[in-house]
Design a protein around this motif. Structure first.
Motif, PDB file in Angstrom:
ATOM      1  N   ASP A  43       3.998 -12.160  -2.958  1.00 42.10           N
ATOM      2  CA  ASP A  43       3.382 -12.161  -4.284  1.00 42.10           C
ATOM      3  C   ASP A  43       2.682 -13.490  -4.544  1.00 42.10           C
ATOM      4  N   ALA A  44       3.345 -14.589  -4.221  1.00 41.15           N
ATOM      5  CA  ALA A  44       2.758 -15.916  -4.449  1.00 41.15           C
ATOM      6  C   ALA A  44       1.512 -16.116  -3.584  1.00 41.15           C
ATOM      7  N   ALA A  71       3.029 -15.221   6.810  1.00 38.89           N
ATOM      8  CA  ALA A  71       3.708 -14.157   6.060  1.00 38.89           C
ATOM      9  C   ALA A  71       2.718 -13.066   5.663  1.00 38.89           C
ATOM     10  N   ALA A  72       1.555 -13.474   5.171  1.00 39.95           N
ATOM     11  CA  ALA A  72       0.546 -12.492   4.784  1.00 39.95           C
ATOM     12  C   ALA A  72       0.031 -11.741   6.004  1.00 39.95           C
ATOM     13  N   LEU A  73      -0.218 -12.456   7.079  1.00 41.18           N
ATOM     14  CA  LEU A  73      -0.697 -11.815   8.303  1.00 41.18           C
ATOM     15  C   LEU A  73       0.320 -10.829   8.845  1.00 41.18           C
ATOM     16  N   SER A  74       1.585 -11.192   8.793  1.00 44.04           N
ATOM     17  CA  SER A  74       2.651 -10.305   9.265  1.00 44.04           C
ATOM     18  C   SER A  74       2.683  -9.024   8.429  1.00 44.04           C
ATOM     19  N   VAL A 101       9.745 -12.236   5.777  1.00 43.42           N
ATOM     20  CA  VAL A 101       8.710 -12.056   4.764  1.00 43.42           C
ATOM     21  C   VAL A 101       9.356 -11.425   3.540  1.00 43.42           C
ATOM     22  N   ASP A 102       9.431 -12.199   2.444  1.00 41.21           N
ATOM     23  CA  ASP A 102      10.036 -11.605   1.245  1.00 41.21           C
ATOM     24  C   ASP A 102       8.960 -11.333   0.202  1.00 41.21           C
ATOM     25  N   ASP A 103       9.305 -10.486  -0.728  1.00 47.05           N
ATOM     26  CA  ASP A 103       8.341 -10.048  -1.739  1.00 47.05           C
ATOM     27  C   ASP A 103       7.824 -11.200  -2.592  1.00 47.05           C
TER      28      ASP A 103
END
Length: 112
Positions: free
Chosen positions: A11-12, A83-86, A5-7
């Motif tokens: 952000d997107a 990614a958001a859930l993580s 998971v990257d910033d």
């Protein structure tokens, strides 16, 4: 937090989901594929504006467009939400741990 998971990805995702129309489009696509025209029907906005929302969702990886004859149906890419859930789960767990430590500390203070 997961190293995958990257910033920029977060952000997107969160930028894409920060808009009610885009959230509505994502929700609509949970029921199946739809063309841009079908997605635009409930909104009092131009096709160009709806297409712009779709591009934001595509850049975030939340939807993709295929090709079927002369139409380009949109489909949800639910794995993008991982990614958001993580991130949310990691944050929730961090706060739960902090609150547990605070509760333990307060219990010790009350005993003393």
């Amino acid at each position: 937090m997961s190293a995958t998971v990257d910033d920029q990805q977060l952000d997107a995702l969160f930028t894409a989901l920060s808009d009610r129309t885009r959230r509505d489009i994502v929700a609509r696509l949970t029921t199946g594929q739809a063309t841009v025209k079908e997605l635009a029907e409930p909104y009092a906005m131009s096709m160009q504006a709806v297409s712009q929302h779709i591009r934001v969702l595509e850049r975030a990886g939340l939807i993709s467009q295929g090709r079927h004859r002369q139409s380009r149906p949109c489909r949800l890419e639910p794995a993008a939400l991982d990614a958001a859930l993580s991130w949310i789960e990691h944050s929730r767990q961090a706060w739960a741990d902090r609150l547990d430590r605070l509760e333990t500390h307060l219990a010790h203070l009350q005993e003393g």
